[in-house]
Write an enzyme that holds these catalytic residues in place. Structure first.
Site, mmCIF file in Angstrom:
data_model
loop_
_atom_site.group_PDB
_atom_site.id
_atom_site.type_symbol
_atom_site.label_atom_id
_atom_site.label_comp_id
_atom_site.label_asym_id
_atom_site.label_seq_id
_atom_site.Cartn_x
_atom_site.Cartn_y
_atom_site.Cartn_z
ATOM 1 N N CYS A 77 0.866 -1.188 0.000
ATOM 2 C CA CYS A 77 0.000 0.000 0.000
ATOM 3 C C CYS A 77 0.899 1.232 0.000
ATOM 4 O O CYS A 77 2.077 1.137 -0.352
ATOM 5 C CB CYS A 77 -0.982 -0.017 1.177
ATOM 6 S SG CYS A 77 -0.225 0.007 2.817
ATOM 7 N N ARG A 133 -3.373 -0.648 5.449
ATOM 8 C CA ARG A 133 -3.969 -1.718 4.636
ATOM 9 C C ARG A 133 -3.062 -2.931 4.439
ATOM 10 O O ARG A 133 -3.481 -4.068 4.679
ATOM 11 C CB ARG A 133 -4.388 -1.163 3.260
ATOM 12 C CG ARG A 133 -5.534 -0.179 3.320
ATOM 13 C CD ARG A 133 -5.684 0.587 2.011
ATOM 14 N NE ARG A 133 -4.556 1.486 1.789
ATOM 15 C CZ ARG A 133 -4.382 2.233 0.715
ATOM 16 N NH1 ARG A 133 -5.253 2.162 -0.279
ATOM 17 N NH2 ARG A 133 -3.338 3.038 0.611
ATOM 18 N N ASP A 169 -8.301 3.871 1.286
ATOM 19 C CA ASP A 169 -7.310 4.203 2.311
ATOM 20 C C ASP A 169 -8.034 4.659 3.577
ATOM 21 O O ASP A 169 -8.732 5.671 3.556
ATOM 22 C CB ASP A 169 -6.420 5.328 1.763
ATOM 23 C CG ASP A 169 -5.239 5.609 2.660
ATOM 24 O OD1 ASP A 169 -5.244 5.135 3.813
ATOM 25 O OD2 ASP A 169 -4.316 6.296 2.201
HETATM 26 P P1 4NP Z 1 -1.833 2.813 4.107
HETATM 27 O O1 4NP Z 1 -2.435 4.184 4.686
HETATM 28 O O2 4NP Z 1 -1.265 3.154 2.739
HETATM 29 O O3 4NP Z 1 -2.998 1.909 4.025
HETATM 30 O O4 4NP Z 1 -0.776 2.373 5.083
HETATM 31 C C1 4NP Z 1 -1.685 5.341 4.800
HETATM 32 C C2 4NP Z 1 -0.851 5.507 5.874
HETATM 33 C C3 4NP Z 1 -0.121 6.679 6.011
HETATM 34 C C4 4NP Z 1 -0.238 7.664 5.069
HETATM 35 C C5 4NP Z 1 -1.066 7.506 3.976
HETATM 36 C C6 4NP Z 1 -1.778 6.335 3.843
HETATM 37 N N1 4NP Z 1 0.486 8.885 5.237
HETATM 38 O O5 4NP Z 1 0.268 9.814 4.426
HETATM 39 O O6 4NP Z 1 1.320 8.983 6.146
#
Ligand code: 4NP
Length: 155
Positions: free
Chosen positions: A7, A13, A123
């Site tokens: 991800c 995720r 997300d």
């Molecule tokens: P992930 O969610 O891609 O599902 O782990 C996110 C976690 C952190 C961030 C963006 C999406 N961030 O911008 O820090």
């Protein structure tokens, strides 16, 4: 079989996806190794988001030992299958893989559940517990479909 879940941040995720698939693969004695990474550097070394940990644990899956890492192009060689959570992740994996890109082993995880529809796992970063639970349920069903397609076993 070595499988990588990818991800953006590698804290919401893909740690859930890896935890769920590893749990199911272990229960079915498949001998699979499932890992996860992110396309960004934002959370390298961090544990999964507390809500991902909470939701996983409520289903008996402990993901607290996972730590954030960034996708590296050599992963294209190391892993047999690589799953992106959304279309941006997929495009970033392709770009970051350069000459090692292998379309055959890369797909969106929800294409296991809805073949060819290119649906995305939303997300949950700015969401609440309900959003994390919805992500868990999608990934749970997708992992069952993946295991059934590859092994004929129920996940
Ligand atoms: P992930 O969610 O891609 O599902 O782990 C996110 C976690 C952190 C961030 C963006 C999406 N961030 O911008 O820090």
């Amino acid at each position: 079989m070595k499988i990588l879940m990818v991800c953006l941040g590698n804290i919401c995720r893909s740690p859930l996806a890896a935890g769920i698939l590893q749990y199911k693969a272990d229960n079915a004695d498949l001998g699979w190794v499932v890992e996860s990474s992110g396309t960004s550097r934002y959370h390298i070394g961090d544990p999964p988001h507390r809500m991902s940990q909470k939701v996983a644990l409520s289903h008996g899956i402990d993901i607290s030992n996972q730590r954030g890492s960034q996708f590296a192009k050599e992963d294209m060689l190391t892993f047999d299958l690589i799953y992106a959570m959304d279309r941006d992740n997929y495009a970033d994996i392709k770009r970051m893989s350069g000459e090692l890109w292998n379309e055959e082993k890369t797909d969106l995880i929800l294409n296991e559940l809805y073949p060819g529809e290119d649906r995305e796992v939303p997300d949950p970063w700015y969401g609440n517990e309900k959003d994390f639970r919805e992500v868990f349920d999608m990934l749970d069903k997708a992992c069952d479909a993946l295991i059934f397609r590859l092994t004929g076993k129920e996940g």
